[in-house]
Design a protein around this motif. Structure first.
Motif, short mmCIF file in Angstrom:
data_model
loop_
_atom_site.label_atom_id
_atom_site.label_comp_id
_atom_site.label_asym_id
_atom_site.label_seq_id
_atom_site.Cartn_x
_atom_site.Cartn_y
_atom_site.Cartn_z
N LEU A 138 -9.07 3.73 19.46
CA LEU A 138 -7.91 3.60 18.59
C LEU A 138 -6.66 3.57 19.45
N SER A 139 -5.60 2.97 18.91
CA SER A 139 -4.38 3.07 19.71
C SER A 139 -3.74 4.42 19.40
N LEU A 140 -3.48 5.16 20.46
CA LEU A 140 -3.12 6.56 20.32
C LEU A 140 -1.68 6.71 19.87
N GLN A 144 -1.01 12.13 21.20
CA GLN A 144 -2.37 11.94 21.73
C GLN A 144 -2.31 11.34 23.13
N GLY A 168 -7.48 17.23 11.80
CA GLY A 168 -7.24 15.82 11.51
C GLY A 168 -6.20 15.18 12.42
N SER A 169 -5.82 15.87 13.49
CA SER A 169 -4.79 15.31 14.37
C SER A 169 -5.37 14.31 15.37
N GLY A 170 -6.69 14.14 15.36
CA GLY A 170 -7.29 13.16 16.25
C GLY A 170 -7.63 13.73 17.62
N LYS A 171 -8.08 14.97 17.65
CA LYS A 171 -8.51 15.56 18.93
C LYS A 171 -9.70 14.80 19.49
N THR A 172 -10.61 14.41 18.60
CA THR A 172 -11.80 13.70 19.06
C THR A 172 -11.43 12.43 19.81
N ALA A 322 -3.25 12.51 12.51
CA ALA A 322 -3.26 11.13 13.01
C ALA A 322 -3.18 10.15 11.85
N HIS A 489 -15.47 15.37 8.73
CA HIS A 489 -14.38 14.51 8.28
C HIS A 489 -14.78 13.92 6.94
N ARG A 529 -7.59 14.35 4.50
CA ARG A 529 -7.61 13.87 5.87
C ARG A 529 -7.39 12.37 5.97
P1 ADP Z 1 -9.62 16.40 14.56
O1 ADP Z 1 -10.83 16.44 15.44
O2 ADP Z 1 -8.36 16.68 15.30
O3 ADP Z 1 -9.74 17.23 13.32
P2 ADP Z 1 -10.41 13.67 14.19
O4 ADP Z 1 -10.55 13.33 15.60
O5 ADP Z 1 -11.62 13.87 13.36
O6 ADP Z 1 -9.43 14.93 14.03
O7 ADP Z 1 -9.50 12.55 13.53
C1 ADP Z 1 -9.19 12.53 12.15
C2 ADP Z 1 -9.10 11.10 11.66
O8 ADP Z 1 -7.98 10.46 12.24
C3 ADP Z 1 -10.31 10.27 12.03
O9 ADP Z 1 -10.65 9.46 10.94
C4 ADP Z 1 -9.81 9.43 13.17
O10 ADP Z 1 -10.51 8.19 13.23
C5 ADP Z 1 -8.36 9.22 12.81
N1 ADP Z 1 -7.52 8.96 13.98
C6 ADP Z 1 -7.52 9.64 15.14
N2 ADP Z 1 -6.60 9.14 15.99
C7 ADP Z 1 -6.01 8.12 15.35
C8 ADP Z 1 -4.96 7.17 15.70
N3 ADP Z 1 -4.36 7.23 16.89
N4 ADP Z 1 -4.61 6.27 14.77
C9 ADP Z 1 -5.21 6.24 13.57
N5 ADP Z 1 -6.19 7.07 13.18
C10 ADP Z 1 -6.58 8.00 14.05
#
Ligand code: ADP
Ligand code: ZN
Ligand code: ZN
Length: 681
Positions: A138-140, A144, A168-172, A322, A489, A529
């Motif tokens: 994904l584009s960060l 991120q 839901g902040s996109g840590k993964t 995110a 998620h 989320r």
């Molecule tokens: P966390 O682990 O922080 O709880 P996730 O990594 O599960 O969060 O991400 C939550 C959602 O946000 C996922 O559906 C993911 O695909 C989406 N996401 C993460 N980074 C981005 C981004 N840069 N732009 C759009 N969506 C994103």
């Protein structure tokens, strides 16, 4: 007679799986070449033959030469553990006060604990390359991107990053992109996740992103699969190793990055036997391997937050969700003013559920209790169903009907009448997941109600099937325990209802409020989320409780800050270092007697000026009965030790262990030491 130089180096100091906290010397017959430390050998031990690990090679032994026994066999051509890891695991056995041979035994995959051969035998599907349709990065967002940049900036230096990002902040995505850059540099990555989040979804997310061989390690593997994953990691054919707690011991040929997801999670600490913290060992390991490590969480432990404050860890924050998602909105429902029905649900929660489902959304109801009801009681004489072997009540289960102790797993048939007065007025109080499931199904007959707890997910693919139903996006209600809190998620869940927030507020464990805050925040984090905003409703009898108010009005970090202040005032971890000496026995008085002796030993160490304890202070608390004194027919006591000096605590514990091993009373109890304990109950 003088020995030839060669034959001088023929005493091996060996870690043998035994409860004794020491190494054993063996003589290496001339027919063997001298093995490297970290090699397995077969040795006689009493009347048995055991597999031990060479720790050191020496010219002499304190054991007289007629008593010293010969090594029977050398099992490996090369050391199984590289020297830096061998020395780290030896340090860890010492630090956690666990017998060294048993600790090393725990560290090796089961397939190597005996005579098993360290070669990969593969079935077709064990090690797969990424699939055909790779998933694109994904584009960060800015936060991120800054996090990824920081993590990969100094790839050959130790740095510990606390990736502190709201749910839901996109840590993964941050992990994935830091991992990609590490792979691109030709290095391997080790990823630790809680058992429950090592679902096929997580694994497939990695497999889709990376076109490299991935080794998976979790408790469901056969010994052969586990051994393969271990060897593939050690030999470097697997480029990513994903596993639960014990995967921290897996050697990597070219280590480049360690990621520990949900670093606050209790499952990272082993609660019996070798009581290590995989997080803390991960940090030690990254330091020895001179690589970065990322600890990620939306609800970091107070330990890690303090380390971030003090600058020992670098604090990377993701403060927003995110994409277009926003943080959920919280509301407390005061159940003193608005009592719930016997099924645990208040009118307010029900009508809110109705709203969300009508809009086509999904909802999640969280109860941290399995079964139908936690209390079965006689209304006439007051008798309650209790466990014969524990200080605990039996929980009524309906599928199939039985009473069960959640502490020792004892099961009994459900009484048809009261054993006290023979009356028929047996009633249940309280609500478990089963009861809530039944009630919700009655309230919403057209909506699927999916229960997610340990009972409903016993078989291997039960959880996957349930999660697949949620993934269809159709309206449904999820009812479950903390299994629902971790990492999932659920884009269509917009409402999270928490049936009872109160148990954590008044816990006997000093970490109770911290755990409560983490659990509530993680569960709440399942709401909203995706595009639709989320709502969280928390039922509580203590709606004015300061901790709860801080959590819902100011969020996790505000409460964590307040809790840190309390810990500092009361001199508790992370402002002091703690260990618990536990003892248990069938005899009610033996544990306290044993621990009283232990307490005296420690006090004597303090009195002798040259003693281990010196003049530094150790705070002793106990012996006291464990919060649940009797469990599985054993009485349990504990003695808590606290100090401002980790080193000092260590030296006291080491001396104490030595003395306790000689103590005649030790045969009458089961005792253990838990260093940096996580669970005090
Ligand atoms: P966390 O682990 O922080 O709880 P996730 O990594 O599960 O969060 O991400 C939550 C959602 O946000 C996922 O559906 C993911 O695909 C989406 N996401 C993460 N980074 C981005 C981004 N840069 N732009 C759009 N969506 C994103
Ligand atoms: Zn009765
Ligand atoms: Zn029991």
């Amino acid at each position: 007679m003088s020995a030839s130089p060669e034959s001088q180096h023929r005493i091996l100091r060996v870690a043998v799986p035994s409860p004794l906290r020491r190494l054993f010397d063996y003589r290496l017959p001339d027919s063997f070449e001298t093995p490297q430390p970290g090699t397995r050998i077969r040795v006689p031990f009493g009347s048995r033959e055991l597999t031990g690990i060479v720790v050191d090679v020496s010219v002499s032994s304190d054991v007289s030469s007629d008593k010293i026994k010969d090594v029977l066999d050398v099992l490996d051509e090369e050391a199984l553990l590289p020297p830096h890891l061998l020395s780290l695991w030896l340090w860890a056995a010492q630090y956690y006060q666990h017998p060294i041979g048993e600790a090393l035994h725990t560290i090796l995959p089961a397939g190597l604990r005996n005579k098993g051969v360290a070669t990969i035998k593969r079935r077709k599907s064990d090690l797969r390359d990424g699939q055909d349709q790779p998933d694109q990065p994904l584009s960060l967002n800015t936060m991120q991107q800054q996090a990824v940049n920081a993590i990969v900036a100094e790839p050959q230096r130790f740095n510990c990053f606390l990736l502190d990002g709201v749910t839901g902040s996109g840590k993964t995505e941050v992990y994935l992109q830091a991992i990609q850059q590490t792979l691109d540099r030709g290095r391997q990555v080790l990823v630790l996740v809680p058992e429950i989040s090592l679902t096929p979804q997580t694994v497939s997310r990695f497999r889709q992103r990376f076109k490299v061989p991935i080794a998976i390690m979790h408790s469901g593997l056969t010994p052969r699969q586990r051994l393969n994953a271990w060897l593939e990691s050690a030999q470097g054919s697997a480029r990513i190793t994903i596993g639960t707690r014990s995967a921290i011991f897996t050697p990597l040929a070219d280590p480049g990055l360690i990621v520990i997801d949900e670093e606050h999670d209790n499952s990272l600490k082993q609660q019996d036997g070798f009581r290590y913290s995989a997080r803390d060992l991960g940090v030690m390991r990254a330091r020895r391997e001179s690589i970065p490590i990322v600890l990620g969480s939306a609800t970091p432990s107070l330990e890690s937050l303090l380390n971030a404050r003090s600058g020992r860890y670098r604090h990377l924050r993701l403060t927003e969700r995110a994409g277009s998602a926003t943080m959920p909105h919280y509301m407390l429902i005061d159940t003193q003013r608005q009592p719930p029905a016997p099924d645990g649900l208040t009118q307010e929660l029900l009508s809110c559920l109705q709203d969300h489902l009508r809009r086509g959304n999904q909802a999640l109801i969280f109860i941290n209790r399995r079964g139908f009801a936690p209390v079965l009681q006689c209304q006439d004489c007051g008798w309650t169903a209790e466990c014969r072997d524990c200080d605990a009540r039996l929980t009524l289960h309906r599928h199939p009907p039985h009473l069960r102790c959640h502490h020792c797993d004892r099961r009994e048939p459900v009484h048809s009448h009261c054993p006290g007065c023979q009356g028929k007025a047996l009633t249940t109080t309280g609500v478990g997941t089963e009861r809530c499931e039944v009630a919700l199904q009655q309230h919403f007959p057209d909506i699927p109600v999916l229960r997610v707890d340990r009972d409903a997910t016993r078989r291997k693919d039960d959880l996957d099937k349930l999660l697949a139903k949620v993934a269809t996006g159709e309206p449904c209600i999820l009812v479950g325990t903390q299994m629902l809190a971790k990492g999932h998620h659920f884009p269509n869940v917009t409402l999270v209802g928490i049936l009872d927030a109160d148990s954590g507020l008044f816990s006997a464990d000093f970490r109770g409020p911290e755990f409560m805050a983490q659990l509530l925040t993680q569960v709440s984090g399942r709401a909203g989320r995706a595009e639709q905003p989320g709502q969280v409703m928390i039922q509580t009898r203590h709606s004015s409780h300061q901790h709860l108010r801080t959590l819902v009005t100011e969020g996790y970090h505000a409460l964590a800050g307040a809790l840190l202040e309390e810990r500092q005032l009361s001199d508790m971890p992370p402002f002091s270092y703690m260990a618990v000496l536990r003892a248990e026995a069938i005899n009610a008085s033996a544990p306290a007697r044993f621990l009283n002796d232990a307490r005296q030993m420690i006090e004597q160490m303090h009195q002798s000026p040259s003693g281990a304890a010196g003049r530094l202070k150790i705070q002793l608390n106990g012996p006291l009965p464990a919060p649940m004194e009797r469990k599985a027919n054993r009485f349990r006591q504990q003695l808590t030790l606290r100090s401002h000096s980790r080193q000092h605590l260590q030296s006291v514990l080491t001396h104490l262990c030595n003395e306790l091993e000689q103590h005649p009373g030790q045969r009458r109890v089961r005792w253990s030491i838990d260093v940096d304990p996580q669970d005090m109950i």
